[in-house]
Scaffold this motif. Structure first.
Motif, PDB file in Angstrom:
ATOM      1  N   SER A 149     -50.663   9.259  40.497  1.00  0.00           N
ATOM      2  CA  SER A 149     -49.911  10.549  40.200  1.00  0.00           C
ATOM      3  C   SER A 149     -48.452  10.467  40.167  1.00  0.00           C
ATOM      4  CB  SER A 149     -50.519  11.556  41.238  1.00  0.00           C
ATOM      5  OG  SER A 149     -49.680  11.310  42.218  1.00  0.00           O
ATOM      6  N   PRO A 150     -47.818  11.226  39.393  1.00  0.00           N
ATOM      7  CA  PRO A 150     -46.326  11.275  39.314  1.00  0.00           C
ATOM      8  C   PRO A 150     -45.795  10.916  40.682  1.00  0.00           C
ATOM      9  CG  PRO A 150     -47.051  12.676  37.638  1.00  0.00           C
ATOM     10  CD  PRO A 150     -48.259  12.481  38.673  1.00  0.00           C
ATOM     11  N   GLU A 151     -46.339  11.825  41.617  1.00  0.00           N
ATOM     12  CA  GLU A 151     -45.759  11.949  43.055  1.00  0.00           C
ATOM     13  C   GLU A 151     -45.873  10.638  43.696  1.00  0.00           C
ATOM     14  OE1 GLU A 151     -48.121  14.133  41.642  1.00  0.00           O
ATOM     15  OE2 GLU A 151     -46.522  15.907  41.481  1.00  0.00           O
ATOM     16  N   ALA A 152     -47.267   9.893  43.689  1.00  0.00           N
ATOM     17  CA  ALA A 152     -47.362   8.618  44.075  1.00  0.00           C
ATOM     18  C   ALA A 152     -46.447   7.669  43.334  1.00  0.00           C
ATOM     19  CB  ALA A 152     -48.869   8.363  44.040  1.00  0.00           C
ATOM     20  N   ALA A 153     -46.171   7.747  42.308  1.00  0.00           N
ATOM     21  CA  ALA A 153     -45.618   6.728  41.597  1.00  0.00           C
ATOM     22  C   ALA A 153     -44.003   6.956  42.031  1.00  0.00           C
ATOM     23  CB  ALA A 153     -45.394   6.813  40.077  1.00  0.00           C
ATOM     24  N   GLN A 154     -43.617   7.997  42.291  1.00  0.00           N
ATOM     25  CA  GLN A 154     -42.218   8.233  42.613  1.00  0.00           C
ATOM     26  C   GLN A 154     -42.039   7.813  44.188  1.00  0.00           C
ATOM     27  OE1 GLN A 154     -40.938  12.137  41.622  1.00  0.00           O
ATOM     28  NE2 GLN A 154     -41.859  11.994  39.678  1.00  0.00           N
ATOM     29  N   SER A 155     -43.245   8.099  44.987  1.00  0.00           N
ATOM     30  CA  SER A 155     -42.911   7.706  46.228  1.00  0.00           C
ATOM     31  C   SER A 155     -43.035   6.294  46.286  1.00  0.00           C
ATOM     32  CB  SER A 155     -44.431   8.079  47.143  1.00  0.00           C
ATOM     33  OG  SER A 155     -44.559   9.437  47.230  1.00  0.00           O
ATOM     34  N   ARG A 156     -43.519   5.323  45.476  1.00  0.00           N
ATOM     35  CA  ARG A 156     -43.635   3.976  45.572  1.00  0.00           C
ATOM     36  C   ARG A 156     -42.195   3.306  45.136  1.00  0.00           C
ATOM     37  NH1 ARG A 156     -48.449   0.375  43.416  1.00  0.00           N
ATOM     38  NH2 ARG A 156     -49.509   1.915  44.690  1.00  0.00           N
ATOM     39  N   LEU A 157     -41.754   4.097  44.105  1.00  0.00           N
ATOM     40  CA  LEU A 157     -40.502   3.573  43.736  1.00  0.00           C
ATOM     41  C   LEU A 157     -39.381   3.995  44.764  1.00  0.00           C
ATOM     42  CD1 LEU A 157     -40.395   4.929  40.005  1.00  0.00           C
ATOM     43  CD2 LEU A 157     -39.987   2.553  40.742  1.00  0.00           C
ATOM     44  N   ARG A 158     -39.511   5.193  45.381  1.00  0.00           N
ATOM     45  CA  ARG A 158     -38.556   5.534  46.404  1.00  0.00           C
ATOM     46  C   ARG A 158     -38.662   4.504  47.712  1.00  0.00           C
ATOM     47  NH1 ARG A 158     -40.298  10.209  47.272  1.00  0.00           N
ATOM     48  NH2 ARG A 158     -39.101  11.362  46.040  1.00  0.00           N
ATOM     49  N   ALA A 159     -40.122   4.033  48.188  1.00  0.00           N
ATOM     50  CA  ALA A 159     -39.869   2.854  48.821  1.00  0.00           C
ATOM     51  C   ALA A 159     -39.321   1.648  48.643  1.00  0.00           C
ATOM     52  CB  ALA A 159     -41.336   2.877  49.299  1.00  0.00           C
ATOM     53  N   LEU A 160     -39.313   1.497  47.268  1.00  0.00           N
ATOM     54  CA  LEU A 160     -38.592  -0.024  46.800  1.00  0.00           C
ATOM     55  C   LEU A 160     -37.259   0.329  46.978  1.00  0.00           C
ATOM     56  CD1 LEU A 160     -40.801  -0.728  43.542  1.00  0.00           C
ATOM     57  CD2 LEU A 160     -40.429  -1.997  45.679  1.00  0.00           C
ATOM     58  N   GLY A 161     -36.589   1.548  47.132  1.00  0.00           N
ATOM     59  CA  GLY A 161     -35.130   1.472  46.997  1.00  0.00           C
ATOM     60  C   GLY A 161     -34.426   2.279  45.882  1.00  0.00           C
ATOM     61  N   TYR A 162     -35.381   3.005  45.104  1.00  0.00           N
ATOM     62  CA  TYR A 162     -34.566   3.822  44.249  1.00  0.00           C
ATOM     63  C   TYR A 162     -34.352   4.987  44.724  1.00  0.00           C
ATOM     64  CZ  TYR A 162     -36.038   0.110  40.771  1.00  0.00           C
ATOM     65  OH  TYR A 162     -36.261  -1.074  40.163  1.00  0.00           O
ATOM     66  N   VAL A 163     -33.133   5.704  44.571  1.00  0.00           N
ATOM     67  CA  VAL A 163     -32.902   6.998  45.151  1.00  0.00           C
ATOM     68  C   VAL A 163     -33.177   8.217  44.283  1.00  0.00           C
ATOM     69  CG1 VAL A 163     -30.783   8.329  45.859  1.00  0.00           C
ATOM     70  CG2 VAL A 163     -30.732   5.918  46.085  1.00  0.00           C
ATOM     71  N   ASP A 164     -33.309   7.903  42.884  1.00  0.00           N
ATOM     72  CA  ASP A 164     -33.718   8.926  41.988  1.00  0.00           C
ATOM     73  C   ASP A 164     -34.971   8.570  41.277  1.00  0.00           C
ATOM     74  OD1 ASP A 164     -34.063  10.851  40.233  1.00  0.00           O
ATOM     75  OD2 ASP A 164     -31.922  10.825  39.315  1.00  0.00           O
ATOM     76  N   PRO A 165     -36.135   8.555  42.024  1.00  0.00           N
ATOM     77  CA  PRO A 165     -37.480   7.762  41.423  1.00  0.00           C
ATOM     78  C   PRO A 165     -37.921   8.514  40.179  1.00  0.00           C
ATOM     79  CG  PRO A 165     -37.895   9.293  43.476  1.00  0.00           C
ATOM     80  CD  PRO A 165     -36.529   8.947  43.345  1.00  0.00           C
ATOM     81  N   LYS A 166     -37.392  10.184  39.907  1.00  0.00           N
ATOM     82  CA  LYS A 166     -37.794  10.764  38.705  1.00  0.00           C
ATOM     83  C   LYS A 166     -37.207  10.155  37.475  1.00  0.00           C
ATOM     84  CE  LYS A 166     -38.840  15.486  40.443  1.00  0.00           C
ATOM     85  NZ  LYS A 166     -38.435  16.813  40.636  1.00  0.00           N
ATOM     86  N   ALA A 167     -35.731   9.863  37.689  1.00  0.00           N
ATOM     87  CA  ALA A 167     -35.362   9.023  36.385  1.00  0.00           C
ATOM     88  C   ALA A 167     -35.698   7.611  36.328  1.00  0.00           C
ATOM     89  CB  ALA A 167     -33.680   9.097  36.959  1.00  0.00           C
ATOM     90  N   ALA A 168     -36.064   7.025  37.525  1.00  0.00           N
ATOM     91  CA  ALA A 168     -36.380   5.654  37.018  1.00  0.00           C
ATOM     92  C   ALA A 168     -37.710   5.625  36.512  1.00  0.00           C
ATOM     93  CB  ALA A 168     -36.844   5.131  38.563  1.00  0.00           C
ATOM     94  N   MET A 169     -38.428   6.572  36.630  1.00  0.00           N
ATOM     95  CA  MET A 169     -39.861   6.773  35.885  1.00  0.00           C
ATOM     96  C   MET A 169     -39.520   7.075  34.533  1.00  0.00           C
ATOM     97  SD  MET A 169     -42.483   6.064  37.623  1.00  0.00           S
ATOM     98  CE  MET A 169     -43.542   6.685  36.208  1.00  0.00           C
ATOM     99  N   ARG A 170     -38.352   7.836  34.200  1.00  0.00           N
ATOM    100  CA  ARG A 170     -38.071   8.139  32.912  1.00  0.00           C
ATOM    101  C   ARG A 170     -37.664   6.942  32.159  1.00  0.00           C
ATOM    102  NH1 ARG A 170     -35.700  12.865  35.183  1.00  0.00           N
ATOM    103  NH2 ARG A 170     -33.505  11.625  34.856  1.00  0.00           N
ATOM    104  N   HIS A 171     -37.010   6.015  32.816  1.00  0.00           N
ATOM    105  CA  HIS A 171     -36.445   4.741  32.276  1.00  0.00           C
ATOM    106  C   HIS A 171     -37.782   3.918  32.070  1.00  0.00           C
ATOM    107  CE1 HIS A 171     -32.512   6.368  33.152  1.00  0.00           C
ATOM    108  NE2 HIS A 171     -32.340   5.856  34.122  1.00  0.00           N
ATOM    109  N   ILE A 172     -38.587   3.972  32.973  1.00  0.00           N
ATOM    110  CA  ILE A 172     -39.752   2.962  32.754  1.00  0.00           C
ATOM    111  C   ILE A 172     -40.419   3.432  31.639  1.00  0.00           C
ATOM    112  CG2 ILE A 172     -42.000   2.331  33.789  1.00  0.00           C
ATOM    113  CD1 ILE A 172     -40.662   2.441  36.364  1.00  0.00           C
ATOM    114  N   GLU A 173     -40.665   4.798  31.475  1.00  0.00           N
ATOM    115  CA  GLU A 173     -41.388   5.293  30.352  1.00  0.00           C
ATOM    116  C   GLU A 173     -40.932   5.162  29.009  1.00  0.00           C
ATOM    117  OE1 GLU A 173     -43.441   9.716  28.895  1.00  0.00           O
ATOM    118  OE2 GLU A 173     -42.258   9.479  30.618  1.00  0.00           O
ATOM    119  N   ALA A 174     -39.567   5.038  28.916  1.00  0.00           N
ATOM    120  CA  ALA A 174     -38.923   4.842  27.817  1.00  0.00           C
ATOM    121  C   ALA A 174     -38.810   3.372  27.414  1.00  0.00           C
ATOM    122  CB  ALA A 174     -37.334   5.298  27.826  1.00  0.00           C
ATOM    123  N   LEU A 175     -39.008   2.587  28.400  1.00  0.00           N
ATOM    124  CA  LEU A 175     -38.967   0.885  27.873  1.00  0.00           C
ATOM    125  C   LEU A 175     -40.416   0.598  27.661  1.00  0.00           C
ATOM    126  CD1 LEU A 175     -36.970  -0.271  31.077  1.00  0.00           C
ATOM    127  CD2 LEU A 175     -36.295  -0.499  28.694  1.00  0.00           C
TER     128      LEU A 175
END
Length: 1006
Positions: free
Chosen positions: A512-538
């Protein structure tokens, strides 16, 4: 009957002559040796099994009965050929042979934990069914021996069943569970002994009133213990009647008694260490605490890694109700720990510490801690649990194999990946078990000798249809497993993010978007929503670049996450990828060069300055794939390129832009080479100085060409480098300290020559200071600074050579002679440069310094310290003007040059570090003190450059924010998490350098 060599080889013997000799031993008279050899073929090490049998017969003649039966012989000989430690136990306690009266079942059947608890309690005379805390009837050495014998007899039974199981991988979880239950039973029995011993010092009612629970941690808590391992525990106690001090004393006595019963020396050796170092405050903390004390500690002081450790916490012995209360208290802390600040860094630091503790000689054979080892599986699984377990209670399981199943069932790991991860983990654990069984010692090293590897291969030959019979086959399987574990880590942790963003395929795991963002947050990404946008664009779309990014991002995201600012790193990677588009070399480099891709990811997440430069020069990314391309070209090559550009008859604006583009490009190359460790600090200073020198020479040619197009040339012009520019030891974005010199042609009007020179000097500064297009935040402009000219800012911008000579002979102050120590030609007329340097040579190297002049230097330095240090700046943290920093070292070096260069020609250099080496060689300052100066100067220089590289801001102060300090520390070569180490090193180095400075500059003594 005579046994043939062929039969022995077929059975797996290594030492054939010894085997024949042993088989003819008098103790085996009457034994069917042909049948015996056939049974010995079941053993991993037939040589050891036969020797162990002969050792055992005198102590337990009944063993011959077991060997004679085809029902019991294979199981017995499997154990004798797998564990020398178990043979020794049978020699000490021969009645334990009864374990082998029944054949081992083909499928592993574990014993019930309560049954084991009852068995070990009865061994020490305690009533397992009593409603009160069990108390042993035997204690001291007799109690210890009884407990240990019962434990080892139960272990022998487990080894018999484990080795007899058809599928070792299938049996592994049941083996770990039974070992954990057996350890818990041993601790329960030890606690019963400890209560009996405590009765000699405490009242029986007090002992009965104290409730003590033992919490298993680590593998014991997770129900996946090894055959030999420390058993990590935490003690918690409670009492309704006893006062606090008495309760603590009694709890400490009972806990200490458990360790004595388990691990002190005795007629029956100790079992394993009871390790309570995971308790609050570790070795410095109280051995046992109340539940309330534990709660207060975890609420206020616990580090993030402690919550990860509590993931495995399970009550294993003592008061069950109190243990359950402890579990209930820590559970919420565990499952919300991933939201704590610094959680990721803490987890990564702990993993690095584990790896760093491996001896280099052992790394290649490390089964547990090395790359692709057990810890990689466990850390990956635990991190996923901690990330997603906050909202998904199905993941709240303790064992690794159970967690893998739960993660797969919940959709966080694909079925195929989960199966491979599970099988890899089981295989590694089986290897670990078999290695430890030999001597029942704690080890995680794969054997080095081929013979030992062959034995290990035979011991795990039955593993879900994979037949291992040779050393080469075993080592190949192990190597493949390690590689697979590393790959799985990347896939398991990162691939679902891509699936969520790019909808890769129907059978890919989806978060889910929430679970993906939780995983990114745990990795150290402060803004997981923005990180998901970058991953989607790439990864979105069907183009070749997107397809390749989907393959690469699981690895790249991990490398980016290791940096100080993963968010900035991922954004930078996206912008760079979009700039380079479908460039075949870029995609190929990312695919084919791990070194280049890793360098790029870590630079992007650690350096704002380099990221900005790469954005306007994306093609420079190609250099990361080649150390040769990263090497700075040198002054002659740079000037050759600039000169060729100037031959195109471009206008001044076009010409200067090309010159500055080249300079900016070479600053980037130097920074990339610096960050990749391709060049050292001295080479960085030389490369940057060569780059500036070529740029200034090019700009001077543009200015002169423009001037002479409308006015005839009436004289020569020279740019002289001063300060750190003259010493070829500048940093990124340093100003160019210079002086301007002119000399009239014969017959020319002096006034016209001076006016022309002033116009050229002004044009030079203007050309170099023009804004670049496109501009970046930390634009590396080259600012011209002429403050070191005669009379400073009050003096004429340009002087003739004769005026310089007259000034220095009549009016110059001592600081101006000192400044000349770093003078070096930079650009302009060669003959004028030669004459200028000849003029200043005696002024800087051949003067005899008077005491008044030395006193004046000291006064000026003291005034600089008092007046130029910025208001509010801490002297010990200022990199340039602080105590023991750049200024102190350079002023001391220059004083030594003024005093001693007349008699020591090696001191006649414009650079600080060569001058320091010359000072030491001449014995002017002892070499050990010179090293202190050099260390402080070098570290200050590196930190100063690192500040700009990492933050994109020029600063002369040691960073204070953690993020900036951490980034600079990594740039300076410190390991992740060592920001405070760098800070301590700098403060220590400058403090020592200051002491040397004061001793030799001011004449102070300690």
């Amino acid at each position: 009957m005579q046994i043939s060599t062929r039969q022995l080889i077929f059975a797996g013997f290594d030492d054939l002559e010894r085997a024949k000799r042993f088989l003819a031993d008098k103790d085996l008279v009457g034994v069917d040796t042909t049948a015996l050899v056939g049974h010995l073929a079941h053993a991993a090490d037939p040589d050891m099994a036969l020797l162990s049998l002969l050792r055992l017969i005198p102590h337990a003649p009944a063993v011959l009965e077991l060997v004679a039966s085809s029902r019991t012989a294979p199981g017995l000989l499997r154990v004798l050929g797998a564990s020398d430690a178990m043979t020794n136990f049978l020699i000490r306690v021969p009645e334990s042979l009864e374990v082998f009266r029944n054949p081992a079942p083909e499928s592993m059947q574990g014993r019930d934990g309560q049954e084991l608890r009852a068995e070990l309690l009865r061994a020490v005379g305690a009533d397992p069914a009593s409603g009160i805390p069990p108390v042993a009837k035997v204690s001291g050495e007799d109690g210890y021996r009884a407990l240990r014998v019962a434990y080892r007899k139960a272990t022998l039974s487990l080894v018999h069943r484990d080795l007899g199981a058809t599928d070792a991988l299938e049996a592994m979880p049941a083996v770990g569970r039974e070992l954990a239950d057996l350890a818990a039973a041993a601790i329960e029995g030890a606690l019963a002994i400890s209560r009996a011993e405590a009765a000699q010092r405490f009242e029986a009612d007090d002992i009965a009133d104290l409730r003590l629970a033992v919490i298993g941690m680590g593998k014991c808590g997770a129900h996946e213990l090894n055959y030999v391992s420390d058993v990590d525990v935490i003690y918690v106690h409670s009492s309704e009647r006893l006062d606090t001090d008495l309760a603590h004393a009694l709890a400490r006595e009972l806990a200490s008694g458990i360790s004595r019963a388990i691990d002190t020396m005795g007629t029956e050796p100790g079992l394993w260490e009871v390790d309570a170092n995971l308790r609050p405050e570790g070795k410095d903390g109280a051995l046992s605490r109340t539940l309330e004390s534990h709660a207060a500690y975890y609420d206020r002081w616990a580090a993030s890694w402690e919550f990860q450790a509590l993931l495995k916490a399970r009550a294993i012995a003592g008061d069950a109700e109190l243990g359950a209360a402890y579990e209930a208290m820590v559970a919420p802390l565990v499952w919300f720990s991933s939201e704590r600040e610094g959680f990721v860094d803490s987890v990564q630091r702990m993993r690095r510490r584990v790896t760093e503790n491996i001896k280099p000689a052992e790394l290649s054979h490390q089964l547990k801690l090395g790359p692709g080892g057990l810890r990689d599986v466990e850390f990956t699984v635990q991190l996923l649990q901690l990330v997603h377990g906050r909202i998904d209670e199905t993941l709240r399981v303790r064992s690794t194999t159970g967690a893998i199943v739960a993660l797969s069932m919940a959709g966080y790991i694909g079925r195929d990946d989960a199966e491979k991860f599970d099988r890899s983990y089981r295989f590694l654990r089986v290897l670990e078990h078999r290695i430890q069984l030999v001597n029942l010692r704690r080890t995680h090293q794969m054997p080095h000798k081929e013979a030992d590897q062959r034995v290990l291969a035979r011991s795990v030959r039955s593993t879900s249809g994979v037949k291992l019979t040779t050393a080469a086959g075993l080592m190949q399987r192990w190597g493949e497993t390690k590689k697979l574990v590393r790959q799985l880590h990347e896939r398991i942790f990162y691939r679902p993010l891509l699936s969520n963003a790019a909808n890769l395929s129907a059978d890919e795991v989806r978060l889910s978007p929430e679970a993906a963002q939780s995983r990114l947050r745990a990795l150290g990404y402060v803004d997981p929503k923005a990180a998901m946008r970058h991953i989607e664009a790439l990864t979105g779309g069907m183009r070749r670049r997107a397809a390749l990014q989907r393959q690469l991002l699981p690895v790249l995201l991990g490398w980016i996450a290791e940096g100080v600012d993963p968010d900035a790193g991922l954004l930078g990677f996206r912008r760079l990828s979009e700039s380079l588009g479908e460039s075949h070399w870029y995609l190929g480099m990312l695919r084919d060069s791990n070194a280049a891709a890793e360098r790029l990811c870590k630079i992007l997440s650690n350096s704002r300055f380099i990221t900005d430069l790469l954005e306007v020069s994306p093609e420079s990314t190609a250099w990361l794939g080649s150390n040769k391309l990263l090497q700075p070209p040198g002054y002659e090559a740079l000037w050759g390129e600039v000169s060729s550009k100037l031959q195109r008859n471009l206008g001044p604006d076009q010409a200067i832009r090309l010159i500055r583009v080249i300079r900016r490009r070479e600053i980037l190359r130097t920074a990339l080479a610096d960050g990749a460790g391709v060049i050292d600090q001295d080479a960085v200073g030389r490369a940057l100085s060569d780059n500036d020198r070529a740029a200034v020479r090019g700009a001077l040619e543009v200015a002169q060409r423009n001037e002479f197009a409308s006015t005839a040339q009436v004289g020569e012009f020279l740019v002289v480098a001063m300060g750190r520019q003259g010493g070829a030891e500048i940093g990124y974005c340093s100003d160019a300290d210079v002086m301007f010199v002119q000399r009239a042609f014969e017959g020319a009007d002096p006034q016209a020559v001076q006016e022309q020179a002033l116009r050229i000097a002004a044009a030079l500064g203007s050309l170099l200071g023009k804004p670049m297009v496109p501009a970046i935040q930390a634009e590396p402009r080259l600012e011209i600074d002429t403050a070191l000219r005669p009379e400073g800012k009050s003096g004429s911008l340009v002087r003739s050579l004769a005026a310089f000579e007259e000034y220095y002979s009549r009016w110059a102050q001592i600081w101006e002679f000192q400044a000349l120590l770093r003078a070096a030609p930079m650009a302009g007329a060669p003959e004028l440069a030669k004459d200028f340097m000849e003029m200043v040579r005696p002024l800087r190297y051949e003067r005899v310094m008077s005491e008044d002049q030395l006193l004046e230097i000291r006064r000026i330095k003291a005034r600089v310290e008092a007046e130029r240090l910025p208001r509010g700046a801490e002297p010990e943290r200022h990199l340039k003007l602080g105590r023991g920093s750049l200024s102190d070292v350079e002023w001391l070096v220059q004083m030594m040059q003024l005093v001693h260069a007349k008699n020591h020609p090696d001191l006649r250099t414009t650079s600080t570090r060569p001058a320091l080496a010359a000072i030491a060689a001449a014995g002017i300052i002892p070499s050990e003190e010179v090293k202190l100066l050099d260390d402080a100067w070098s570290l200050a220089t590196k930190i100063r450059s690192g500040g700009l590289i990492c933050t994109g801001r020029v600063s002369d102060v040691l960073p204070k924010s953690w993020r900036d300090m951490e980034a600079v520390a990594r740039w300076c070569g410190y390991a992740p998490g060592e920001a405070s180490v760098m800070e301590d090193d700098y403060l220590k180095a400058t403090r020592r350098a200051r002491q040397v400075f004061e001793r030799y500059f001011y004449g102070f003594e300690d």
